[in-house]
Design an enzyme around this catalytic site. Structure first.
Site, short mmCIF file in Angstrom:
data_model
loop_
_atom_site.label_atom_id
_atom_site.label_comp_id
_atom_site.label_asym_id
_atom_site.label_seq_id
_atom_site.Cartn_x
_atom_site.Cartn_y
_atom_site.Cartn_z
N HIS A 17 0.83 -1.21 0.00
CA HIS A 17 0.00 0.00 0.00
C HIS A 17 0.87 1.26 0.00
O HIS A 17 0.61 2.21 -0.76
CB HIS A 17 -0.89 0.06 1.25
CG HIS A 17 -1.93 -1.01 1.35
ND1 HIS A 17 -2.07 -1.82 2.47
CD2 HIS A 17 -2.92 -1.40 0.49
CE1 HIS A 17 -3.09 -2.65 2.30
NE2 HIS A 17 -3.62 -2.43 1.10
N LYS A 41 -17.11 -6.63 6.99
CA LYS A 41 -15.87 -7.33 7.35
C LYS A 41 -15.57 -7.06 8.83
O LYS A 41 -15.75 -5.95 9.30
CB LYS A 41 -14.70 -6.77 6.53
CG LYS A 41 -14.68 -7.24 5.09
CD LYS A 41 -13.34 -6.84 4.46
CE LYS A 41 -13.41 -6.80 2.95
NZ LYS A 41 -12.27 -6.10 2.36
N ARG A 90 -2.56 -6.22 -8.37
CA ARG A 90 -1.47 -7.17 -8.12
C ARG A 90 -1.43 -8.25 -9.17
O ARG A 90 -0.42 -8.46 -9.81
CB ARG A 90 -1.64 -7.81 -6.74
CG ARG A 90 -1.26 -6.90 -5.61
CD ARG A 90 -1.85 -7.34 -4.32
NE ARG A 90 -3.29 -7.19 -4.33
CZ ARG A 90 -4.07 -7.34 -3.28
NH1 ARG A 90 -3.55 -7.70 -2.13
NH2 ARG A 90 -5.37 -7.15 -3.37
N SER A 128 -3.03 -7.59 3.12
CA SER A 128 -3.21 -7.46 4.57
C SER A 128 -3.52 -8.83 5.18
O SER A 128 -3.01 -9.17 6.25
CB SER A 128 -4.35 -6.49 4.88
OG SER A 128 -4.07 -5.22 4.35
#
Ligand code: ADP
Length: 157
Positions: A17, A41, A90, A128
């Protein structure tokens, strides 16, 4: 002056990040990191912790700020006068979901352009979740997250 926003959960912020934030900060006059308050979440770090860890991790970047984002991304963009939405890509696996998100945002706010920045190869495996999983088993994550995050994760596990 062009303002960009970089939305995400950042639970917690990783070096991947920070790399995206640094690269965006070179391109835009101002970058606002928008920390999502996502009730679906269950985060490891609450919103205040995620914001504080981000602030400490980007304090070397004078044109970057961190703010809490509730509700729609497009409303946050309007409120902060952001014209560009940054997302990191990614792998191909990110692509489908990101296309859908950029599509709905473009539908809701055609004036907000989504810009994808590809992950540095050093961080293309990094998320993460993978950091949290590795840390929960005692792995060394010192090369994967900023120092304040390393310390904060240690306290959690
Ligand atoms: P979200 O839950 O909204 O996907 P994240 O905090 O996981 O939020 O990620 C925010 C943004 O950063 C996303 O665009 C994601 O693809 C990107 N990102 C996450 N990890 C990396 C990385 N290692 N390199 C580049 N971009 C990344």
């Amino acid at each position: 002056m062009t303002i960009a926003m970089y939305p995400g959960s950042f639970d917690p912020v990783t070096n991947g990040h920070v790399d995206i934030i640094q690269r965006a900060a070179v391109i835009f006059d101002k970058v606002i990191v928008a920390v999502a308050v996502n009730s679906k979440k269950k985060p490891l770090f609450d919103e205040e912790e995620r914001i504080e860890l981000l602030r400490q991790s980007v304090k070397h970047l004078p044109n970057v700020s961190v703010a809490k984002a509730e509700g729609l991304t497009v409303d946050f963009a309007r409120k902060h006068d952001a014209k560009v939405l940054i997302r990191g890509l990614r792998a191909v696996s990110d692509f489908e979901n990101e296309m859908q998100i950029s599509g709905i945002n473009r539908h809701l706010e055609p004036g907000l352009e989504t810009l994808f920045i590809t992950a540095d190869s050093a961080y293309s495996f990094l998320s993460s979740s993978i950091v949290k999983e590795a840390a929960s088993f005692g792995a060394d994550i010192s090369k994967l997250v900023p120092p304040p995050v390393q310390e904060a994760i240690k306290q959690k596990y």
